[in-house]
Design a protein around this motif. Structure first.
Motif, mmCIF file in Angstrom:
data_model
loop_
_atom_site.group_PDB
_atom_site.id
_atom_site.type_symbol
_atom_site.label_atom_id
_atom_site.label_comp_id
_atom_site.label_asym_id
_atom_site.label_seq_id
_atom_site.Cartn_x
_atom_site.Cartn_y
_atom_site.Cartn_z
ATOM 1 N N PHE A 183 0.827 -1.206 0.000
ATOM 2 C CA PHE A 183 0.000 0.000 0.000
ATOM 3 C C PHE A 183 0.859 1.253 0.000
ATOM 4 N N ASN A 184 0.260 2.345 -0.434
ATOM 5 C CA ASN A 184 0.917 3.643 -0.420
ATOM 6 C C ASN A 184 0.871 4.159 1.015
ATOM 7 N N SER A 185 2.046 4.403 1.590
ATOM 8 C CA SER A 185 2.112 4.848 2.988
ATOM 9 C C SER A 185 2.682 6.252 3.106
ATOM 10 N N THR A 186 2.531 7.043 2.045
ATOM 11 C CA THR A 186 2.999 8.418 2.081
ATOM 12 C C THR A 186 2.329 9.160 3.229
ATOM 13 N N HIS A 187 1.049 8.892 3.434
ATOM 14 C CA HIS A 187 0.307 9.483 4.541
ATOM 15 C C HIS A 187 -0.099 8.369 5.493
ATOM 16 N N ASN A 188 0.080 8.589 6.782
ATOM 17 C CA ASN A 188 -0.251 7.570 7.786
ATOM 18 C C ASN A 188 -1.753 7.340 7.854
ATOM 19 N N GLU A 189 -2.121 6.079 7.876
ATOM 20 C CA GLU A 189 -3.511 5.691 8.050
ATOM 21 C C GLU A 189 -3.558 4.670 9.176
ATOM 22 N N ILE A 190 -4.300 4.952 10.214
ATOM 23 C CA ILE A 190 -4.357 4.100 11.399
ATOM 24 C C ILE A 190 -4.849 2.691 11.053
ATOM 25 N N GLU A 191 -5.770 2.582 10.078
ATOM 26 C CA GLU A 191 -6.293 1.267 9.687
ATOM 27 C C GLU A 191 -5.178 0.387 9.122
ATOM 28 N N LYS A 192 -4.308 0.980 8.312
ATOM 29 C CA LYS A 192 -3.193 0.221 7.716
ATOM 30 C C LYS A 192 -2.189 -0.196 8.792
ATOM 31 N N GLU A 193 -1.957 0.668 9.785
ATOM 32 C CA GLU A 193 -1.044 0.331 10.880
ATOM 33 C C GLU A 193 -1.587 -0.835 11.691
ATOM 34 N N ILE A 194 -2.884 -0.842 11.952
ATOM 35 C CA ILE A 194 -3.501 -1.934 12.705
ATOM 36 C C ILE A 194 -3.420 -3.234 11.918
ATOM 37 N N ARG A 200 6.012 7.048 -0.654
ATOM 38 C CA ARG A 200 6.520 5.940 0.147
ATOM 39 C C ARG A 200 5.525 4.791 0.056
ATOM 40 N N PHE A 201 6.038 3.606 -0.252
ATOM 41 C CA PHE A 201 5.222 2.407 -0.339
ATOM 42 C C PHE A 201 5.663 1.423 0.724
ATOM 43 N N THR A 202 4.714 0.656 1.245
ATOM 44 C CA THR A 202 4.995 -0.321 2.276
ATOM 45 C C THR A 202 4.519 -1.686 1.794
ATOM 46 N N TRP A 203 5.394 -2.679 1.962
ATOM 47 C CA TRP A 203 5.082 -4.047 1.595
ATOM 48 C C TRP A 203 5.212 -4.885 2.858
ATOM 49 N N VAL A 204 4.116 -5.397 3.347
ATOM 50 C CA VAL A 204 4.078 -6.181 4.578
ATOM 51 C C VAL A 204 4.076 -7.661 4.200
ATOM 52 N N ILE A 205 5.075 -8.411 4.733
ATOM 53 C CA ILE A 205 5.219 -9.820 4.361
ATOM 54 C C ILE A 205 5.344 -10.682 5.618
ATOM 55 N N PRO A 206 4.332 -11.515 5.904
ATOM 56 C CA PRO A 206 4.470 -12.474 7.006
ATOM 57 C C PRO A 206 5.536 -13.515 6.643
ATOM 58 N N PHE A 207 6.204 -14.071 7.651
ATOM 59 C CA PHE A 207 7.277 -15.037 7.408
ATOM 60 C C PHE A 207 6.826 -16.223 6.569
ATOM 61 N N TYR A 208 5.594 -16.697 6.773
ATOM 62 C CA TYR A 208 5.165 -17.889 6.043
ATOM 63 C C TYR A 208 4.980 -17.632 4.543
ATOM 64 N N LYS A 209 4.980 -16.371 4.120
ATOM 65 C CA LYS A 209 4.878 -16.043 2.693
ATOM 66 C C LYS A 209 6.187 -15.515 2.122
ATOM 67 N N LEU A 210 7.216 -15.392 2.955
ATOM 68 C CA LEU A 210 8.476 -14.764 2.567
ATOM 69 C C LEU A 210 9.458 -15.763 1.966
ATOM 70 N N VAL A 211 10.052 -15.377 0.830
ATOM 71 C CA VAL A 211 11.140 -16.133 0.213
ATOM 72 C C VAL A 211 12.248 -15.144 -0.099
ATOM 73 N N VAL A 212 13.479 -15.496 0.314
ATOM 74 C CA VAL A 212 14.648 -14.641 0.067
ATOM 75 C C VAL A 212 15.622 -15.416 -0.793
ATOM 76 N N TYR A 213 16.107 -14.787 -1.866
ATOM 77 C CA TYR A 213 17.106 -15.386 -2.741
ATOM 78 C C TYR A 213 18.386 -14.577 -2.680
ATOM 79 N N LYS A 214 19.510 -15.291 -2.700
ATOM 80 C CA LYS A 214 20.816 -14.639 -2.791
ATOM 81 C C LYS A 214 21.494 -15.199 -4.017
ATOM 82 N N SER A 215 21.562 -14.400 -5.050
ATOM 83 C CA SER A 215 22.335 -14.726 -6.242
ATOM 84 C C SER A 215 23.421 -13.665 -6.249
ATOM 85 N N PRO A 216 23.742 -13.050 -7.359
ATOM 86 C CA PRO A 216 24.666 -11.919 -7.233
ATOM 87 C C PRO A 216 24.103 -10.824 -6.346
#
Length: 140
Positions: A3-14, A81-97
């Motif tokens: 979501f776009n987090s340029t402006h704070n929204e209490i609903e998005k924080e919750i 400013r954009f915010t991407w919220v990722i729970p651990f069970y959906k997170l994948v991290v790759y290390k290539s170069p």
């Protein structure tokens, strides 16, 4: 959740707190050796992000915040400013170069040009927390 987090929204924080947990307090943050990445340079984004981010000639910066149940990726492009919220069970991290974070068909790939050593340590911390979270919640 993106979501776009340029402006704070209490609903998005919750909603963010419900997905990945509340912010760590100061003492816990110090015990963990910090809960935020150093500045990252965004090298490439998935098509879904391209619809939101209108990259011109400027660099796009990002940083990552560690939470109890996941991570939050903040992307800054100009005045937006954009915010991407990722729970651990959906997170994948790759290390290539370079490092990349993937979740639900979206991804961000980061450049290794800036703070590479510190961010390598931080990505290892993320993966360690993800492993411990999955182990505690029987996701393994």
């Amino acid at each position: 959740m993106i979501f776009n987090s340029t402006h704070n929204e209490i609903e998005k924080e919750i909603e963010t707190d419900n997905l990945v947990g509340k912010k760590f307090n100061l003492i816990k943050s110090i015990r963990l050796g910090g809960i935020g990445s150093k500045r990252l340079i965004v090298e490439e984004v998935s098509p879904n992000f391209k619809e939101m981010i209108q990259q011109k000639n400027d660099l796009i910066y990002s940083n990552i915040e560690l939470r109890d149940k996941g991570i939050i990726v903040y992307v800054v492009e100009g005045q937006k400013r954009f915010t991407w919220v990722i729970p651990f069970y959906k997170l994948v991290v790759y290390k290539s170069p370079s490092f990349s974070i993937h979740s639900e068909g979206n991804f961000i790939r980061f450049s290794n040009q800036l703070n590479q050593k510190q961010n390598l340590i931080f990505f290892k911390k993320i993966l360690e927390h993800k492993y411990n979270f999955n182990k505690q919640n029987n996701h393994i």
